[in-house]
Design an enzyme around this catalytic site. Structure first.
Site, PDB file in Angstrom:
ATOM      1  N   CYS A   6      58.706 107.967 158.048  1.00 45.29           N
ATOM      2  CA  CYS A   6      57.207 107.523 157.889  1.00 45.29           C
ATOM      3  C   CYS A   6      56.123 107.888 158.864  1.00 45.29           C
ATOM      4  CB  CYS A   6      57.230 106.020 158.012  1.00 45.29           C
ATOM      5  SG  CYS A   6      57.935 105.300 159.668  1.00 45.29           S
ATOM      6  N   HIS A  59      50.701 103.490 160.331  1.00 49.15           N
ATOM      7  CA  HIS A  59      50.901 104.395 161.432  1.00 49.15           C
ATOM      8  C   HIS A  59      49.548 105.175 161.599  1.00 49.15           C
ATOM      9  CE1 HIS A  59      55.017 103.109 161.767  1.00 49.15           C
ATOM     10  NE2 HIS A  59      55.571 104.482 161.317  1.00 49.15           N
TER      11      HIS A  59
HETATM   12  N1  LIG Z   1      59.855 100.292 157.994  1.00 50.00           N
HETATM   13  C1  LIG Z   1      59.519 101.639 157.762  1.00 50.00           C
HETATM   14  O1  LIG Z   1      58.053 101.856 157.921  1.00 50.00           O
HETATM   15  C2  LIG Z   1      60.325 102.595 157.214  1.00 50.00           C
HETATM   16  C3  LIG Z   1      59.631 103.869 156.938  1.00 50.00           C
HETATM   17  C4  LIG Z   1      60.333 104.971 156.381  1.00 50.00           C
HETATM   18  C5  LIG Z   1      61.866 104.948 156.324  1.00 50.00           C
HETATM   19  N2  LIG Z   1      62.300 103.790 156.594  1.00 50.00           N
HETATM   20  C6  LIG Z   1      63.808 103.506 156.503  1.00 50.00           C
HETATM   21  O2  LIG Z   1      64.077 102.842 155.283  1.00 50.00           O
HETATM   22  C7  LIG Z   1      65.205 102.046 155.413  1.00 50.00           C
HETATM   23  C8  LIG Z   1      65.062 100.544 155.154  1.00 50.00           C
HETATM   24  O3  LIG Z   1      64.186 100.134 156.282  1.00 50.00           O
HETATM   25  P1  LIG Z   1      63.581  98.679 156.526  1.00 50.00           P
HETATM   26  O4  LIG Z   1      62.400  98.847 157.397  1.00 50.00           O
HETATM   27  O5  LIG Z   1      63.172  98.213 155.093  1.00 50.00           O
HETATM   28  O6  LIG Z   1      64.888  97.772 156.959  1.00 50.00           O
HETATM   29  P2  LIG Z   1      64.951  96.191 156.914  1.00 50.00           P
HETATM   30  O7  LIG Z   1      63.744  95.656 156.939  1.00 50.00           O
HETATM   31  O8  LIG Z   1      65.743  95.980 158.079  1.00 50.00           O
HETATM   32  O9  LIG Z   1      65.974  95.987 155.587  1.00 50.00           O
HETATM   33  C9  LIG Z   1      67.101  96.489 155.404  1.00 50.00           C
HETATM   34  C10 LIG Z   1      67.650  96.404 153.919  1.00 50.00           C
HETATM   35  O10 LIG Z   1      68.839  97.002 153.692  1.00 50.00           O
HETATM   36  C11 LIG Z   1      69.906  96.117 153.361  1.00 50.00           C
HETATM   37  N3  LIG Z   1      71.286  96.166 153.975  1.00 50.00           N
HETATM   38  C12 LIG Z   1      71.661  96.292 155.421  1.00 50.00           C
HETATM   39  N4  LIG Z   1      72.867  96.416 155.378  1.00 50.00           N
HETATM   40  C13 LIG Z   1      73.524  96.451 154.229  1.00 50.00           C
HETATM   41  C14 LIG Z   1      74.707  96.789 153.711  1.00 50.00           C
HETATM   42  N5  LIG Z   1      75.663  96.821 154.437  1.00 50.00           N
HETATM   43  N6  LIG Z   1      74.880  96.874 152.441  1.00 50.00           N
HETATM   44  C15 LIG Z   1      73.799  96.609 151.681  1.00 50.00           C
HETATM   45  N7  LIG Z   1      72.521  96.619 152.181  1.00 50.00           N
HETATM   46  C16 LIG Z   1      72.148  96.433 153.382  1.00 50.00           C
HETATM   47  C17 LIG Z   1      69.425  94.873 153.879  1.00 50.00           C
HETATM   48  O11 LIG Z   1      69.967  93.778 153.093  1.00 50.00           O
HETATM   49  P3  LIG Z   1      70.002  92.179 153.481  1.00 50.00           P
HETATM   50  O12 LIG Z   1      68.695  91.509 153.407  1.00 50.00           O
HETATM   51  O13 LIG Z   1      70.941  91.638 152.662  1.00 50.00           O
HETATM   52  O14 LIG Z   1      70.562  92.251 154.825  1.00 50.00           O
HETATM   53  C18 LIG Z   1      67.749  94.987 153.580  1.00 50.00           C
HETATM   54  O15 LIG Z   1      67.451  94.885 152.076  1.00 50.00           O
HETATM   55  C19 LIG Z   1      65.799 102.536 156.846  1.00 50.00           C
HETATM   56  O16 LIG Z   1      66.720 103.503 156.680  1.00 50.00           O
HETATM   57  C20 LIG Z   1      64.905 102.762 157.615  1.00 50.00           C
HETATM   58  O17 LIG Z   1      64.920 103.752 158.614  1.00 50.00           O
HETATM   59  C21 LIG Z   1      61.828 102.439 157.043  1.00 50.00           C
END
Ligand SMILES: NC(=O)c1ccc[n+]([C@@H]2O[C@H](COP(=O)([O-])OP(=O)(O)OC[C@H]3O[C@@H](n4cnc5c(N)ncnc54)[C@H](OP(=O)(O)O)[C@@H]3O)[C@@H](O)[C@H]2O)c1
Length: 350
Positions: A131, A256
């Site tokens: 991001c 950001h």
């Molecule tokens: N936040 C940002 O600004 C951003 C920007 C760019 C990229 N990212 C990337 O995008 C990805 C998701 O980020 P996020 O911020 O959305 O994280 P988050 O809010 O912590 O959500 C994580 C997601 O992954 C699922 N998950 C976790 N463990 C799992 C498993 N073992 N099997 C299947 N599903 C699983 C969770 O499901 P449950 O709800 O069932 O636990 C939830 O849907 C990460 O790799 C992060 O680095 C984030």
């Protein structure tokens, strides 16, 4: 691809997943079935997409049966293990984690900058940049196309939602502990009020700024700083571009910001840069300091473009520009770019 391809959203319940479902409801409806997948913890939950309630299924090999494109919005280790499984079941994966971004056999795609790279994907996986990289790269790519980038120095002001739901929860909890107090006037007073549980951040982020994002890499650099350098080089096709990055976390929920010092091949004019930024797809120029106009996260959050302000020529270098950029880290910084990549793939001839 088929007329109405089947799309899977893996990680539909997360911070990025939630925004992706909104975006899929707002953009042209090119998809047939949209399947929602998360961990077994979320199986059976219902989430709204395109005006209908869709039940979340647990991640499994069979969940990918018949899926044409799978968008992965899950932690790195989950993506590393499961993206190849989805590919083996016939899907093209667009992954938003860090698991594949620097793999030479995985294109790292920003549709406004290097859309052509999406077609060469020997592993069946396309990566979405981090991001922080995405917050600046559309504007920077437009300036690079005209002026030829030679060197980059950036500092980030990263929102807590960049650390997912846990980051937002930590800031909200900390704000409730410091609100209405005189804290922030003596050393360590905010730390004592917040206690040892600072969530995914090494220090309190309420009433504070934290010069750290990610994990420790060599010589004191953080993983997110190295990521921004490596991804910028890959996306712009400049493998030796000198890049210096300092990543800082600030008490902003979403969006950001970055200060950018960009040096180009030769002399640059501010008027020329403004014209490029004013017409570049995906960029909004918001730059009239005399009228108090510049982008801030509070105004930019929830919008799609990269907002650019404070465009100046460097004081001591006629070949360099200074910019301030803001972008919603959950939209263009994550979910929107993923959706745009998926649309490029869906539009490929069958
Ligand atoms: N936040 C940002 O600004 C951003 C920007 C760019 C990229 N990212 C990337 O995008 C990805 C998701 O980020 P996020 O911020 O959305 O994280 P988050 O809010 O912590 O959500 C994580 C997601 O992954 C699922 N998950 C976790 N463990 C799992 C498993 N073992 N099997 C299947 N599903 C699983 C969770 O499901 P449950 O709800 O069932 O636990 C939830 O849907 C990460 O790799 C992060 O680095 C984030």
């Amino acid at each position: 691809m088929t007329a109405k391809p089947t799309l899977a959203v893996v990680g539909a319940t997360g911070a990025v997943g939630a925004v992706l479902l909104q975006i899929l409801s707002q953009r042209a409806d090119i998809w047939g079935e949209i399947r929602l997948i998360a961990s077994p913890r979320s199986a059976g939950r219902k989430l709204a997409v395109r005006g209908a309630e869709v039940e979340v299924t647990a991640l499994s090999e069979d969940a990918f049966a018949g899926v044409d494109v799978a968008l992965f919005e899950v932690p790195d280790e989950v993506a590393a293990a499961w993206a190849p499984v989805a590919v083996a079941r016939g899907a093209v994966v667009v992954d938003n984690s860090a698991a594949f971004r620097l793999d030479p056999d995985v294109p790292l795609v920003v549709p406004e900058v290097n859309a052509h790279t999406v077609r060469t994907r020997p592993r069946g996986i396309v990566a979405n940049p981090h991001c922080t990289t995405l917050t600046m790269i559309v504007a920077l790519g437009a300036l690079h196309a005209e002026f030829g980038l030679r060197e980059l120095v950036v500092s980030s002001y990263q929102a807590v939602s960049g650390a997912g739901r846990a980051g937002v929860a930590a800031l909200r909890a900390q704000l409730s502990l410091v609100a209405g107090t005189e804290l922030g006037t003596g050393p360590g007073d905010v730390r004592r009020a917040v206690g040892d549980d600072t969530g995914p951040f090494p220090e309190p982020v309420a009433l504070n700024v934290v010069p750290w994002a990610g994990s420790l890499r060599e010589d004191g650099w953080s993983s997110e700083e190295m990521t921004v350098r490596d991804e910028t080089r890959k996306i712009l096709g400049l493998p030796r571009l000198p890049v210096a990055v300092t990543c800082v976390r600030v008490p902003v929920v979403t969006t950001h910001s970055l200060t950018v010092h960009a040096r180009f091949q030769g002399e640059v004019s501010v008027d020329g840069a403004r014209e490029i930024l004013a017409t570049a797809p995906g960029v909004v120029l918001c730059d009239d300091p005399a009228a108090g106009e510049f982008p801030t996260p509070a105004d930019v959050v929830g919008t799609d473009p990269t907002w650019v302000g404070r465009v100046r020529r460097a004081l001591d270098d006629p070949a360099a520009l200074e910019l301030f950029v803001c972008g919603d880290n959950l939209r263009k910084g994550a979910a929107l770019n993923t959706a745009q990549i998926a649309e490029l793939i869906a539009a490929e001839p069958a």
